[in-house]
Design a protein around this motif. Structure first.
Motif, PDB file in Angstrom:
ATOM      1  N   LYS A 219       1.030  -0.998  -0.052  1.00 29.77           N
ATOM      2  CA  LYS A 219      -0.008   0.059  -0.048  1.00 29.77           C
ATOM      3  C   LYS A 219       0.898   1.141   0.086  1.00 29.77           C
ATOM      4  N   LEU A 220       0.560   2.194  -0.827  1.00 32.38           N
ATOM      5  CA  LEU A 220       1.196   3.324  -1.082  1.00 32.38           C
ATOM      6  C   LEU A 220       0.630   4.692  -0.480  1.00 32.38           C
ATOM      7  N   THR A 221       1.304   5.687  -0.190  1.00 36.01           N
ATOM      8  CA  THR A 221       0.997   7.063  -0.129  1.00 36.01           C
ATOM      9  C   THR A 221       2.089   8.053   0.165  1.00 36.01           C
ATOM     10  N   ASN A 222       1.893   9.367  -0.095  1.00 35.99           N
ATOM     11  CA  ASN A 222       2.936  10.204   0.246  1.00 35.99           C
ATOM     12  C   ASN A 222       2.360  11.253   1.177  1.00 35.99           C
ATOM     13  N   PHE A 223       3.376  11.668   2.123  1.00 38.71           N
ATOM     14  CA  PHE A 223       3.022  13.049   2.899  1.00 38.71           C
ATOM     15  C   PHE A 223       4.129  14.059   2.947  1.00 38.71           C
ATOM     16  N   THR A 224       3.732  15.226   3.249  1.00 34.53           N
ATOM     17  CA  THR A 224       4.736  16.249   3.369  1.00 34.53           C
ATOM     18  C   THR A 224       4.903  16.681   4.907  1.00 34.53           C
ATOM     19  N   MET A 225       6.367  16.655   5.137  1.00 32.69           N
ATOM     20  CA  MET A 225       6.847  17.018   6.700  1.00 32.69           C
ATOM     21  C   MET A 225       5.974  18.605   6.805  1.00 32.69           C
ATOM     22  N   PRO A 226       5.415  18.616   8.024  1.00 32.10           N
ATOM     23  CA  PRO A 226       5.072  19.926   8.568  1.00 32.10           C
ATOM     24  C   PRO A 226       6.271  20.811   8.929  1.00 32.10           C
ATOM     25  N   ASP A 227       5.842  22.165   8.605  1.00 31.46           N
ATOM     26  CA  ASP A 227       6.770  23.154   9.072  1.00 31.46           C
ATOM     27  C   ASP A 227       7.167  23.290  10.499  1.00 31.46           C
ATOM     28  N   GLY A 228       8.164  23.887  10.941  1.00 33.27           N
ATOM     29  CA  GLY A 228       8.379  24.230  12.388  1.00 33.27           C
ATOM     30  C   GLY A 228       7.919  25.377  12.895  1.00 33.27           C
ATOM     31  N   ILE A 229       8.058  25.698  13.984  1.00 34.19           N
ATOM     32  CA  ILE A 229       7.364  27.037  14.657  1.00 34.19           C
ATOM     33  C   ILE A 229       8.591  27.826  15.319  1.00 34.19           C
ATOM     34  N   GLY A 230       9.844  27.506  15.141  1.00 38.13           N
ATOM     35  CA  GLY A 230      10.751  28.110  15.658  1.00 38.13           C
ATOM     36  C   GLY A 230      10.844  29.703  15.551  1.00 38.13           C
ATOM     37  N   ASP A 231      10.519  29.878  14.387  1.00 34.25           N
ATOM     38  CA  ASP A 231      10.531  31.517  13.864  1.00 34.25           C
ATOM     39  C   ASP A 231       9.466  32.200  14.617  1.00 34.25           C
ATOM     40  N   ASP A 232       8.441  31.629  15.136  1.00 29.82           N
ATOM     41  CA  ASP A 232       7.359  32.142  15.849  1.00 29.82           C
ATOM     42  C   ASP A 232       7.294  32.547  17.440  1.00 29.82           C
ATOM     43  N   LEU A 233       8.619  32.061  17.762  1.00 30.51           N
ATOM     44  CA  LEU A 233       8.927  32.036  19.172  1.00 30.51           C
ATOM     45  C   LEU A 233      10.202  32.969  19.388  1.00 30.51           C
ATOM     46  N   PRO A 234      10.057  33.490  20.623  1.00 27.54           N
ATOM     47  CA  PRO A 234      10.914  34.406  21.107  1.00 27.54           C
ATOM     48  C   PRO A 234      12.474  33.860  21.121  1.00 27.54           C
ATOM     49  N   MET A 235      13.338  34.274  20.404  1.00 28.38           N
ATOM     50  CA  MET A 235      14.733  33.714  20.154  1.00 28.38           C
ATOM     51  C   MET A 235      14.616  32.268  19.875  1.00 28.38           C
ATOM     52  N   ASN A 236      13.995  31.846  19.151  1.00 25.29           N
ATOM     53  CA  ASN A 236      13.838  30.464  18.795  1.00 25.29           C
ATOM     54  C   ASN A 236      14.033  29.455  20.238  1.00 25.29           C
ATOM     55  N   ALA A 237      13.321  29.929  21.321  1.00 25.68           N
ATOM     56  CA  ALA A 237      13.358  29.246  22.569  1.00 25.68           C
ATOM     57  C   ALA A 237      11.972  28.494  22.907  1.00 25.68           C
ATOM     58  N   VAL A 238      12.249  27.449  23.918  1.00 26.99           N
ATOM     59  CA  VAL A 238      10.910  26.683  24.155  1.00 26.99           C
ATOM     60  C   VAL A 238      10.449  27.526  25.810  1.00 26.99           C
ATOM     61  N   PRO A 239       9.434  27.920  25.512  1.00 31.63           N
ATOM     62  CA  PRO A 239       8.818  28.590  26.898  1.00 31.63           C
ATOM     63  C   PRO A 239       8.302  27.692  27.668  1.00 31.63           C
ATOM     64  N   SER A 240       8.140  28.187  29.061  1.00 30.60           N
ATOM     65  CA  SER A 240       7.624  27.268  29.937  1.00 30.60           C
ATOM     66  C   SER A 240       7.443  28.097  31.376  1.00 30.60           C
ATOM     67  N   ALA A 241       6.386  28.133  32.289  1.00 30.89           N
ATOM     68  CA  ALA A 241       6.263  28.877  33.321  1.00 30.89           C
ATOM     69  C   ALA A 241       5.726  27.981  34.437  1.00 30.89           C
ATOM     70  N   THR A 242       5.763  28.437  35.599  1.00 29.47           N
ATOM     71  CA  THR A 242       5.560  27.739  36.754  1.00 29.47           C
ATOM     72  C   THR A 242       5.095  28.680  38.020  1.00 29.47           C
ATOM     73  N   LEU A 243       4.001  28.403  38.788  1.00 28.97           N
ATOM     74  CA  LEU A 243       3.878  29.215  40.168  1.00 28.97           C
ATOM     75  C   LEU A 243       4.316  28.035  41.271  1.00 28.97           C
ATOM     76  N   GLN A 244       4.986  28.879  41.975  1.00 29.35           N
ATOM     77  CA  GLN A 244       5.313  28.122  43.320  1.00 29.35           C
ATOM     78  C   GLN A 244       5.575  28.868  44.700  1.00 29.35           C
ATOM     79  N   VAL A 245       5.383  27.975  45.864  1.00 26.51           N
ATOM     80  CA  VAL A 245       5.290  28.673  47.149  1.00 26.51           C
ATOM     81  C   VAL A 245       6.333  27.972  47.911  1.00 26.51           C
TER      82      VAL A 245
END
Length: 339
Positions: free
Chosen positions: A128-154
């Protein structure tokens, strides 16, 4: 509530591309897992490094029952080498390069022009056969091409042991298609009295901390593939061990640390998915249903070194630091601290 949670933990880089990642299933479960691992690897590692940051902004611990409430944000910078991966046909059982570059952009990369062909043998000996295209990245849409995260702590001072107990907690809440929960616990032990420097502006302490984050994202509604029970599940466990030193100059404080991180993330694509192919040598279509097709693990471990500064405005604190590690991380935050 969903938007609030996404803003709080900034988990969107995974979720926004879930529909694109689904097409990897056309490569067969084994090859789909390999493609998923390579494509999302920099986001998973950046997120894990971010979870291990932000536990402190000073080596000083609270006095008896003193406490703080701290909001932390991180940007884990993706090395340029992890923005792409090389497609090597011999690493895969069912897929080959049809057109475009064999150097494929990851989720933290840019635009892709790569088309892959899947040729999978059926139980009857046909293909069985099919083709697919690799999706684009989102690095250009994020500040400094960096992965963001956040947390709240006590944090709260524990009587008698010159230590702070630190807790991160988000109950498993969300909307109908997204549920996220977080729990973290850490202990920061002051060593200043033991080292007989407790009467000086210098403080030294040791930290051990653990964070777990879990998420379930229902992708059924936005899915490009027919099926049922379609969802993505994430589970992350992160540990850090650090030695911390700081110098308190009243209005301003400088701090630094060295230590070691280790973390693991499990990503599972659950549910049933109907995949459509063309039978080789014919125009006939064939459909296959796969169940719980992908399960991949990611690891991020290594030594780390941090330098930072904090502005002390009474009980209100503003701090920022830079951590040198595999994914160098910028951390900033605010705290309400009562000694």
């Amino acid at each position: 509530m969903k938007k609030l949670i996404l803003l709080l933990i900034l988990f969107a880089p995974f979720l926004g591309k879930s529909q694109d990642i689904e097409q990897f299933l056309l490569a067969g479960t084994e090859d789909a897992s390999k493609l998923t691992e390579k494509y999302v690897n920099p986001v998973s590692k950046g997120f894990m490094y971010g979870l291990n940051n932000g536990w402190y902004s000073t080596a000083r611990t609270h006095k008896k029952l003193g406490f703080d409430i701290t909001l932390v944000a991180n940007l884990a910078q993706v090395p340029s080498s992890d923005e792409v991966f090389q497609f090597v046909e011999s690493d895969y059982s069912n897929i080959t390069l049809v057109s475009g570059s064999s150097e494929i952009q990851t989720l933290m990369g840019g635009e892709n022009n790569t088309t892959l062909a899947a040729r999978i043998e059926t139980d009857m000996g046909d293909f069985k056969l099919t083709n697919f295209t690799m999706p684009d990245g989102i690095g250009d849409d994020l500040p400094m091409n960096a992965v963001p995260s956040a947390t709240l702590q006590v944090g709260i001072g524990i009587p008698g042991i010159n230590s702070d107990l630190k807790v991160r907690y988000l109950p498993k809440v969300g909307s109908s298609d997204l549920e996220v929960g977080m729990f973290g616990i850490g202990l920061q032990k002051s060593l200043s009295k033991m080292l007989k420097i407790d009467k000086t502006p210098v403080d030294i302490s040791a930290l051990i901390a653990y964070t777990q984050l879990t998420a379930e994202y229902d992708i059924q509604e936005d899915s490009g593939l027919n099926g049922s029970g379609q969802m993505m599940e994430f589970k992350t466990n992160a540990y850090t061990f650090q030695a911390i030193a700081s110098v308190n100059l009243k209005l301003i404080e400088f701090y630094g640390a060295v230590g070691y991180n280790t973390a693991k993330m499990d990503v599972d694509i659950k549910g049933s998915y109907e995949l459509e192919y063309t039978l080789e040598g014919t125009n006939a279509s064939v459909t296959e249903t796969v169940v719980d097709p992908v399960s991949v693990d990611f690891d991020a471990s290594g030594v780390r070194a941090t330098l930072g500064t904090r502005l002390n405005l009474g009980f209100f604190k503003i701090f920022g630091d830079y951590t040198i590690q595999e994914y160098n991380t910028i951390t900033g935050g605010i705290a309400f601290s009562f000694r």
